[in-house]
Design a protein around this motif. Structure first.
Motif, mmCIF file in Angstrom:
data_model
loop_
_atom_site.group_PDB
_atom_site.id
_atom_site.type_symbol
_atom_site.label_atom_id
_atom_site.label_comp_id
_atom_site.label_asym_id
_atom_site.label_seq_id
_atom_site.Cartn_x
_atom_site.Cartn_y
_atom_site.Cartn_z
ATOM 1 N N LEU A 7 1.149 -1.340 0.117
ATOM 2 C CA LEU A 7 -0.151 -0.113 0.355
ATOM 3 C C LEU A 7 0.836 1.221 0.094
ATOM 4 N N ASN A 8 1.940 1.644 -0.111
ATOM 5 C CA ASN A 8 2.843 2.238 -0.485
ATOM 6 C C ASN A 8 2.987 3.422 0.521
ATOM 7 N N GLY A 9 3.389 2.304 1.921
ATOM 8 C CA GLY A 9 3.254 3.044 3.009
ATOM 9 C C GLY A 9 4.822 2.742 4.078
ATOM 10 N N TYR A 10 4.597 3.067 4.980
ATOM 11 C CA TYR A 10 6.144 3.220 5.538
ATOM 12 C C TYR A 10 5.565 2.898 7.390
ATOM 13 N N THR A 11 6.380 2.264 8.343
ATOM 14 C CA THR A 11 5.960 2.356 9.579
ATOM 15 C C THR A 11 6.100 3.191 10.378
ATOM 16 N N GLN A 12 6.377 4.655 10.112
ATOM 17 C CA GLN A 12 5.834 5.696 11.146
ATOM 18 C C GLN A 12 4.310 5.789 10.835
ATOM 19 N N LEU A 13 4.073 5.531 9.271
ATOM 20 C CA LEU A 13 2.931 6.139 9.107
ATOM 21 C C LEU A 13 1.449 5.288 10.166
ATOM 22 N N ALA A 14 2.161 3.408 10.020
ATOM 23 C CA ALA A 14 1.776 2.772 10.279
ATOM 24 C C ALA A 14 1.060 2.859 12.149
ATOM 25 N N THR A 15 2.516 3.286 12.720
ATOM 26 C CA THR A 15 2.717 3.884 14.238
ATOM 27 C C THR A 15 1.308 4.369 14.069
ATOM 28 N N LEU A 16 1.504 5.968 13.433
ATOM 29 C CA LEU A 16 0.281 6.578 13.532
ATOM 30 C C LEU A 16 -1.037 6.528 13.945
ATOM 31 N N MET A 17 -1.279 5.892 12.850
ATOM 32 C CA MET A 17 -2.587 5.004 12.482
ATOM 33 C C MET A 17 -3.125 4.249 13.769
ATOM 34 N N LEU A 18 -1.914 3.013 14.366
ATOM 35 C CA LEU A 18 -2.606 2.262 15.950
ATOM 36 C C LEU A 18 -2.456 3.677 16.821
ATOM 37 N N ILE A 19 -2.572 4.471 17.122
ATOM 38 C CA ILE A 19 -2.318 5.762 17.906
ATOM 39 C C ILE A 19 -3.732 6.571 17.881
ATOM 40 N N TYR A 20 -3.363 6.570 16.323
ATOM 41 C CA TYR A 20 -5.208 7.345 16.678
ATOM 42 C C TYR A 20 -5.785 6.369 16.458
ATOM 43 N N GLY A 21 -6.035 5.164 16.429
ATOM 44 C CA GLY A 21 -6.810 4.058 16.570
ATOM 45 C C GLY A 21 -7.170 3.784 17.873
ATOM 46 N N ILE A 22 -6.415 4.598 18.421
ATOM 47 C CA ILE A 22 -6.575 3.960 19.919
ATOM 48 C C ILE A 22 -7.780 5.091 20.403
ATOM 49 N N PHE A 23 -7.137 6.046 20.220
ATOM 50 C CA PHE A 23 -8.316 7.391 20.157
ATOM 51 C C PHE A 23 -9.737 6.845 20.035
ATOM 52 N N ALA A 24 -9.479 6.297 18.655
ATOM 53 C CA ALA A 24 -11.263 6.676 18.099
ATOM 54 C C ALA A 24 -11.829 5.154 18.688
ATOM 55 N N VAL A 25 -11.065 4.308 19.052
ATOM 56 C CA VAL A 25 -11.670 3.032 20.368
ATOM 57 C C VAL A 25 -12.621 3.841 21.235
ATOM 58 N N GLY A 26 -11.525 5.165 21.730
ATOM 59 C CA GLY A 26 -12.324 5.327 23.312
ATOM 60 C C GLY A 26 -13.212 6.675 23.568
ATOM 61 N N PHE A 27 -12.775 6.904 21.507
ATOM 62 C CA PHE A 27 -14.061 7.839 21.258
ATOM 63 C C PHE A 27 -15.732 7.265 21.368
ATOM 64 N N ASP A 28 -14.850 5.857 20.801
ATOM 65 C CA ASP A 28 -16.223 5.434 20.004
ATOM 66 C C ASP A 28 -16.903 4.991 21.504
ATOM 67 N N ILE A 29 -16.415 4.470 22.430
ATOM 68 C CA ILE A 29 -16.918 4.062 23.754
ATOM 69 C C ILE A 29 -18.083 5.691 24.248
ATOM 70 N N LEU A 30 -17.760 6.763 24.229
ATOM 71 C CA LEU A 30 -18.540 8.030 24.620
ATOM 72 C C LEU A 30 -19.986 7.909 22.890
ATOM 73 N N LEU A 31 -19.683 7.866 21.895
ATOM 74 C CA LEU A 31 -20.221 8.530 20.974
ATOM 75 C C LEU A 31 -20.882 7.021 20.179
ATOM 76 N N GLY A 32 -21.018 5.782 20.214
ATOM 77 C CA GLY A 32 -21.019 4.763 19.309
ATOM 78 C C GLY A 32 -22.194 4.559 20.989
#
Length: 363
Positions: free
Chosen positions: A57-82
């Motif tokens: 997917l033409n990616g790189y490890t730093q971006l993959a790391t950021l995706m996981l970080i923001y994924g944690i952020f979104a999972v927590g937000f979904d507890i409140l919203l979803g």
């Protein structure tokens, strides 16, 4: 009469196929509902993700790391919203606040990544108590506006009155992250078996935190607390009628969601060795809303997919020579198409296809 044996054979074969399909669907449903299954699927996902992302997917490890970080952020937000039905436009105060707290703690107290993570998360939880106590006195759009107001207040406080701590518009640049457990260079390489999948220890550290966060979210959502959250989302007044202290449960959902934002914000500081002022701006709150809705509100894994797709368009598609200048437009089109075609988000679409394949839906 001569056709009856053939008909009987065909009927028996059809019944056998139905039993096999139904048996597989039942086994899959049983496997899916186990807590250990959720953890194992997350472990496999974060393990193979950088290899697939970097090579296909033409990616790189730093971006993959950021995706996981923001994924944690979104999972927590979904507890409140979803799961609780509360829309906040001020979660940047917890993400960015934890990032600043972690950075200042690393420069002034200890550079241990685990202690930095703990300090940032504790700050987010403390802020959530204050903001939630005041904001949850109102509901609906008033609650959303109040959270947005607190978020912008924190942004302007960090920009000027507290600039002696935050370094103002330049962001906090004095982050000092030491070795993990005193021996592991968190920004260094990984041992041989892991090099086949990932090339740095930071991703491994964030991946472990992601697995723990997903496991914790799954445990919360399948606990009595999670049941009460869903009851409040469906009908707050009925929840009050059966004797539940709705305000207290909403406050706890708010604090739990902020704790996940604190984990993500702390990891953001550890990953970048820098805290930008933008991490407190209202657009950061808007990003996590889009990620959550795009991935699937009310699902455990959906926000992870939503965060990944959002950051992929923002960082990879934006670099394309022809499409790059229009990446905001592309993101908007993707969001609209996803909402129209998959009202339950990307994960809702995946869930539907999976149920069709395993025969989980009634015919």
């Amino acid at each position: 009469m001569s056709d009856e044996p053939g008909d009987a054979t065909a009927t028996a074969a059809a019944d056998t196929d139905t039993e096999v399909t139904g048996g597989f669907a039942d086994r899959w449903a049983s496997f899916r509902d186990r807590e250990i299954s959720t953890v194992l699927l997350t472990v496999v996902g974060v393990a193979v993700f950088p290899f697939l992302f970097n090579n296909f997917l033409n990616g790189y490890t730093q971006l993959a790391t950021l995706m996981l970080i923001y994924g944690i952020f979104a999972v927590g937000f979904d507890i409140l919203l979803g799961y609780t039905g509360l829309l906040s436009f001020g979660h940047a105060v917890f993400f960015g606040g934890a990032a600043y707290a972690a950075g200042i703690f690393s420069a002034s107290v200890s550079s241990s990544p685990l202690l930095v993570l703990l300090a940032g998360t504790a700050f987010a939880v403390l802020m959530a108590w204050i903001v939630g106590f005041l904001s949850l006195r109102r509901g609906g759009i008033y609650f959303a506006i109040l959270t947005l107001t607190f978020g912008q207040m924190s942004f302007y406080l960090a920009a000027s009155p507290l600039a002696f701590l935050t370094n103002g518009e330049n962001g906090f640049t004095s982050v000092d992250i030491g070795s993990l457990l005193g021996v592991i260079d968190i920004h260094g390489g990984v041992p041989f078996p892991l090099t086949m999948l990932v090339d740095n220890m930071l991703y491994v550290f964030v991946a472990v935190m992601t697995v723990l966060s997903v496991a914790m979210a799954n445990r919360i959502l399948h606990s009595p607390y999670g049941t009460v959250f869903r009851a409040i989302r469906e009908n707050e007044r009925r929840a009050e009628f059966v004797g539940l202290d709705v305000w207290r449960y909403k406050l706890m959902a708010f604090i739990i969601s902020a704790a996940f934002a604190g984990i993500a914000g702390s990891l953001f500081t550890i990953e970048g060795n820098y805290v930008p002022l933008q991490s407190l701006y209202w657009t950061e709150s808007g990003r996590v809303v889009i990620m959550t809705v795009l991935g699937g509100v009310g699902s455990l894994f959906g926000p992870l997919f939503g965060a990944g797709l959002y950051l992929y368009i923002e960082n990879i598609v934006s670099g394309f020579e022809t499409l790059g200048p229009f990446w905001h437009l592309i993101l908007g089109i993707v969001f609209v198409v996803a909402v129209v075609l998959f009202p339950n988000g990307i994960w809702g679409g995946i869930d539907y296809v999976r149920d069709m394949v395993v025969g989980g839906e009634d015919e």
